[in-house]
Design a protein around this motif. Structure first.
Motif, PDB file in Angstrom:
ATOM      1  N   GLY A  20      18.792 -19.649  59.780  1.00 22.36           N
ATOM      2  CA  GLY A  20      19.301 -19.124  60.691  1.00 22.36           C
ATOM      3  C   GLY A  20      20.354 -18.087  61.240  1.00 22.36           C
ATOM      4  O   GLY A  20      20.914 -17.748  59.781  1.00 22.36           O
ATOM      5  N   SER A  21      21.603 -18.163  61.994  1.00 19.41           N
ATOM      6  CA  SER A  21      22.296 -17.506  61.911  1.00 19.41           C
ATOM      7  C   SER A  21      23.947 -18.652  61.995  1.00 19.41           C
ATOM      8  O   SER A  21      25.036 -18.312  61.295  1.00 19.41           O
ATOM      9  CB  SER A  21      22.769 -17.023  63.476  1.00 19.41           C
ATOM     10  OG  SER A  21      23.143 -18.834  64.032  1.00 19.41           O
ATOM     11  N   GLY A  22      22.958 -19.825  61.004  1.00 23.72           N
ATOM     12  CA  GLY A  22      24.252 -20.816  60.126  1.00 23.72           C
ATOM     13  C   GLY A  22      24.724 -21.468  61.320  1.00 23.72           C
ATOM     14  O   GLY A  22      24.064 -21.916  62.715  1.00 23.72           O
ATOM     15  N   GLU A  23      25.800 -21.887  60.870  1.00 20.61           N
ATOM     16  CA  GLU A  23      26.309 -23.549  61.365  1.00 20.61           C
ATOM     17  C   GLU A  23      27.335 -23.701  62.116  1.00 20.61           C
ATOM     18  O   GLU A  23      27.882 -24.543  62.615  1.00 20.61           O
ATOM     19  CB  GLU A  23      25.940 -25.011  60.631  1.00 20.61           C
ATOM     20  CG  GLU A  23      24.973 -25.594  60.274  1.00 20.61           C
ATOM     21  CD  GLU A  23      24.124 -24.633  58.816  1.00 20.61           C
ATOM     22  OE1 GLU A  23      22.991 -24.925  58.116  1.00 20.61           O
ATOM     23  OE2 GLU A  23      25.434 -23.425  58.406  1.00 20.61           O
ATOM     24  N   ARG A  24      27.565 -22.209  61.852  1.00 18.68           N
ATOM     25  CA  ARG A  24      29.698 -22.371  62.275  1.00 18.68           C
ATOM     26  C   ARG A  24      29.642 -22.872  63.663  1.00 18.68           C
ATOM     27  O   ARG A  24      30.657 -23.350  63.667  1.00 18.68           O
ATOM     28  CB  ARG A  24      29.901 -20.499  62.226  1.00 18.68           C
ATOM     29  CG  ARG A  24      31.454 -20.452  62.277  1.00 18.68           C
ATOM     30  CD  ARG A  24      31.746 -21.704  61.561  1.00 18.68           C
ATOM     31  NE  ARG A  24      33.646 -21.212  61.396  1.00 18.68           N
ATOM     32  CZ  ARG A  24      34.345 -21.544  61.087  1.00 18.68           C
ATOM     33  NH1 ARG A  24      34.509 -21.488  59.487  1.00 18.68           N
ATOM     34  NH2 ARG A  24      35.955 -21.822  61.110  1.00 18.68           N
ATOM     35  N   GLU A  25      28.851 -22.378  64.791  1.00 14.28           N
ATOM     36  CA  GLU A  25      29.217 -22.846  66.248  1.00 14.28           C
ATOM     37  C   GLU A  25      29.184 -24.344  66.066  1.00 14.28           C
ATOM     38  O   GLU A  25      30.431 -25.005  67.228  1.00 14.28           O
ATOM     39  CB  GLU A  25      27.840 -22.062  66.721  1.00 14.28           C
ATOM     40  CG  GLU A  25      28.364 -22.504  68.964  1.00 14.28           C
ATOM     41  CD  GLU A  25      27.849 -22.257  69.368  1.00 14.28           C
ATOM     42  OE1 GLU A  25      27.544 -22.319  70.755  1.00 14.28           O
ATOM     43  OE2 GLU A  25      27.217 -20.947  69.203  1.00 14.28           O
ATOM     44  N   ALA A  26      27.873 -25.002  65.952  1.00 11.02           N
ATOM     45  CA  ALA A  26      28.469 -26.417  65.889  1.00 11.02           C
ATOM     46  C   ALA A  26      29.201 -26.486  64.801  1.00 11.02           C
ATOM     47  O   ALA A  26      30.004 -27.800  66.007  1.00 11.02           O
ATOM     48  CB  ALA A  26      26.636 -26.828  64.804  1.00 11.02           C
ATOM     49  N   ALA A  27      29.862 -26.552  64.409  1.00  9.85           N
ATOM     50  CA  ALA A  27      30.807 -27.245  63.354  1.00  9.85           C
ATOM     51  C   ALA A  27      32.134 -26.937  64.523  1.00  9.85           C
ATOM     52  O   ALA A  27      33.031 -28.097  64.026  1.00  9.85           O
ATOM     53  CB  ALA A  27      31.252 -26.702  62.044  1.00  9.85           C
ATOM     54  N   GLU A  28      32.646 -26.082  64.904  1.00  5.79           N
ATOM     55  CA  GLU A  28      33.506 -26.687  65.616  1.00  5.79           C
ATOM     56  C   GLU A  28      33.693 -26.310  66.649  1.00  5.79           C
ATOM     57  O   GLU A  28      34.290 -27.108  66.887  1.00  5.79           O
ATOM     58  CB  GLU A  28      33.699 -24.606  66.240  1.00  5.79           C
ATOM     59  CG  GLU A  28      33.372 -23.268  64.881  1.00  5.79           C
ATOM     60  CD  GLU A  28      33.708 -22.438  65.015  1.00  5.79           C
ATOM     61  OE1 GLU A  28      33.723 -21.729  66.386  1.00  5.79           O
ATOM     62  OE2 GLU A  28      34.278 -20.992  64.204  1.00  5.79           O
ATOM     63  N   HIS A  29      31.857 -27.002  67.464  1.00  3.55           N
ATOM     64  CA  HIS A  29      31.871 -27.902  68.364  1.00  3.55           C
ATOM     65  C   HIS A  29      31.945 -29.198  67.462  1.00  3.55           C
ATOM     66  O   HIS A  29      33.470 -29.942  68.794  1.00  3.55           O
ATOM     67  CB  HIS A  29      30.569 -27.383  68.621  1.00  3.55           C
ATOM     68  CG  HIS A  29      30.601 -28.562  70.302  1.00  3.55           C
ATOM     69  ND1 HIS A  29      31.243 -27.783  71.250  1.00  3.55           N
ATOM     70  CD2 HIS A  29      29.936 -30.278  70.545  1.00  3.55           C
ATOM     71  CE1 HIS A  29      30.835 -29.854  72.074  1.00  3.55           C
ATOM     72  NE2 HIS A  29      30.145 -30.408  71.326  1.00  3.55           N
ATOM     73  N   GLU A  40      41.564 -35.214  61.976  1.00  8.66           N
ATOM     74  CA  GLU A  40      42.074 -33.838  61.538  1.00  8.66           C
ATOM     75  C   GLU A  40      40.902 -33.517  60.976  1.00  8.66           C
ATOM     76  O   GLU A  40      40.792 -33.855  60.054  1.00  8.66           O
ATOM     77  CB  GLU A  40      43.408 -34.057  60.991  1.00  8.66           C
ATOM     78  CG  GLU A  40      43.708 -32.566  60.489  1.00  8.66           C
ATOM     79  CD  GLU A  40      45.042 -31.799  59.438  1.00  8.66           C
ATOM     80  OE1 GLU A  40      44.976 -31.353  59.463  1.00  8.66           O
ATOM     81  OE2 GLU A  40      45.479 -33.121  60.196  1.00  8.66           O
ATOM     82  N   ALA A  41      40.761 -32.655  61.597  1.00  7.27           N
ATOM     83  CA  ALA A  41      39.061 -31.942  60.672  1.00  7.27           C
ATOM     84  C   ALA A  41      39.274 -30.575  60.449  1.00  7.27           C
ATOM     85  O   ALA A  41      40.323 -29.111  60.419  1.00  7.27           O
ATOM     86  CB  ALA A  41      37.930 -31.510  61.788  1.00  7.27           C
ATOM     87  N   VAL A  42      38.484 -31.063  58.690  1.00  4.87           N
ATOM     88  CA  VAL A  42      38.275 -29.334  57.693  1.00  4.87           C
ATOM     89  C   VAL A  42      37.436 -29.214  57.898  1.00  4.87           C
ATOM     90  O   VAL A  42      36.279 -29.581  57.596  1.00  4.87           O
ATOM     91  CB  VAL A  42      38.656 -30.044  56.087  1.00  4.87           C
ATOM     92  CG1 VAL A  42      38.467 -28.761  55.673  1.00  4.87           C
ATOM     93  CG2 VAL A  42      40.265 -31.055  56.036  1.00  4.87           C
ATOM     94  N   VAL A  43      37.466 -27.501  58.408  1.00  4.40           N
ATOM     95  CA  VAL A  43      36.278 -26.782  58.605  1.00  4.40           C
ATOM     96  C   VAL A  43      36.273 -25.924  57.083  1.00  4.40           C
ATOM     97  O   VAL A  43      37.243 -24.833  56.429  1.00  4.40           O
ATOM     98  CB  VAL A  43      35.849 -25.981  59.438  1.00  4.40           C
ATOM     99  CG1 VAL A  43      34.406 -25.274  59.289  1.00  4.40           C
ATOM    100  CG2 VAL A  43      36.397 -26.830  60.844  1.00  4.40           C
TER     101      VAL A  43
END
Length: 428
Positions: A20-29, A40-43
């Protein structure tokens, strides 16, 4: 709505279908939720929009526990579901509804809710906790766990073991054990079967569909697939599954006949499902592709097979498949990964069991081997063994195993809240 249910609903509403379109939005959330809790999160991305999140929560000891889980989900056809699979609604039975509720956004929500609660209470875990929210588990892990362990190994420094999906859930309502006490069985995974996904190809002679075939690859492939489907794989009892059967016999107060395990699995129902798929290798056809016109015999035909093997039985699996396919069908791996295991018995296994019993006095934890695979395969490559431990107390009417990749996937809010309490006990 409790915090854990709200987090789960929000994650489900983010469509992370793989492919699909990837996990970026979930990762940022998720990174935002962690940042609010002071973690502190590392993305980092392995490819455009294939994002992963890792954070470390400092504890009283630098020896670290890894909690890993995946953000991606398998596809869902809305026409097959009662409600939209990405609605994240709470249904009439008090369940968070939607794709990923069980596999495994519910578990991610439990972890996040526990961490956020620590921040509010000013609580530190008893040792460092490393959190990894990963991409691509529902495929090969190439963009998620495999990328993380190879390119960001330093983020997992000090991790001596891990917990993740597919374990720690109750599998039946209270029942009477041999001494008359009521109990509830909780499997805690100490291993999983290995994965061998294959592409099979039959080559033949193209020609007109109205003429006698010289060598029809579609027919040849169908014959091979039939042989594979009809094969009866022999029972192979591994030490962990033997330990499970022994533990179940003790809990149930009756012996399970190891010479009749298929019949015993059927007799025991949901309890039997804990070992039904784990006593032998397997190989299931999952995809077929051949031809391009009804009146043309094609030059080739393809199929995909999902094969799984028990620890120590990979060679037996492959040799058997080669014999069944025959000389006219070739195979190549789409994904080949091992059958990782975690130490058992072990002090940490006892800690997992103790956290369950502390929250549910009826709990009787047992060792368990998963029939499928997880990101544990990747973390085992850097020496971090994983236990399947995503604690849930479930209504016996809920077909938990059927929720994985199934229609109308859902998880009880009360089960998620139970899981947060268990994780809090385990980690603090």
């Amino acid at each position: 709505m409790s915090e854990v249910a709200g987090i789960c609903s929000d994650l489900i509403r983010i469509d992370t279908t793989n492919p699909g379109s990837g996990e970026r939005e979930a990762a940022e959330h998720i990174a935002g939720l962690l940042d609010e809790a002071g973690a502190e999160a590392v993305v980092f991305e392995s490819a455009p929009r294939r994002a992963n999140v890792v954070a470390r929560i400092p504890g009283d000891s630098p020896d670290a526990l890894l909690i890993h889980g995946h953000m991606d989900v398998v596809p869902a056809d809305p026409t097959e579901w009662r409600m939209h699979p990405f609605s994240g609604e709470i249904d009439e039975d008090g369940c968070v509804y939607g794709r990923g509720a069980v596999d495994m956004k519910g578990t991610l929500a439990m972890t996040l809710a526990a961490v956020r609660d620590w921040a509010r209470r000013g609580v530190r875990p008893k040792r460092d906790v490393v959190l990894a929210f990963l991409a691509d588990e529902e495929a090969t892990g190439e963009y998620g766990s495999l990328y993380a362990v190879h390119e960001h190994t330093d983020l997992f420094e000090g991790c001596t073991e891990a917990i993740s999906e597919s374990g720690g859930f109750s599998v039946q309502s209270p029942t009477h054990c041999g001494d008359g006490d009521q109990v509830r069985i909780y499997p805690v995974a100490v291993g999983e079967r290995g994965t061998a996904w294959m592409r099979l190809t039959a080559h033949g002679v193209p020609g007109h569909g109205s003429k006698p075939p010289v060598d029809n690859p579609v027919t040849e492939l169908c014959r091979a697939m039939t042989r594979l489907a009809d094969h009866r794989w022999p029972v192979r009892l591994t030490p962990a599954v033997s330990a499970l059967i022994e533990a179940l016999s003790k809990v149930l107060g009756e012996p399970i006949d190891v010479d009749r395990l298929d019949e015993e699995a059927a007799r025991l129902g949901v309890v039997g499902a804990l070992f039904k798929a784990q006593i032998r290798n397997s190989a299931n056809a999952t995809m077929l592709n051949a031809g391009y016109k009804v009146n043309v015999i094609p030059g080739s035909a393809e199929a995909h097979v999902d094969a799984r093997f028990l620890p120590g039985y990979r060679d037996e699996l492959l040799e058997t498949i080669d014999a069944l396919l025959g000389p006219k069908v070739t195979r190549e791996f789409v994904n080949l990964s091992g059958a990782p295991s975690a130490p058992f018995p072990s002090p940490f296994f006892d800690e997992l069991c103790g956290a369950l019993v502390a929250e549910d006095p009826l709990a009787r934890p047992v060792p368990y081997v998963m029939s499928g695979g997880t990101d544990a395969k990747a973390f085992s490559q850097i020496g971090i063994p994983t236990y399947g431990f995503a604690p849930l107390m479930l209504d016996p009417g809920l077909d938990y195993f059927g929720m994985f990749h199934g229609v109308d996937e859902r998880v009880p809010v009360s089960g998620l809240e139970f899981g947060v309490r268990v994780l809090d006990r385990l980690l603090t």
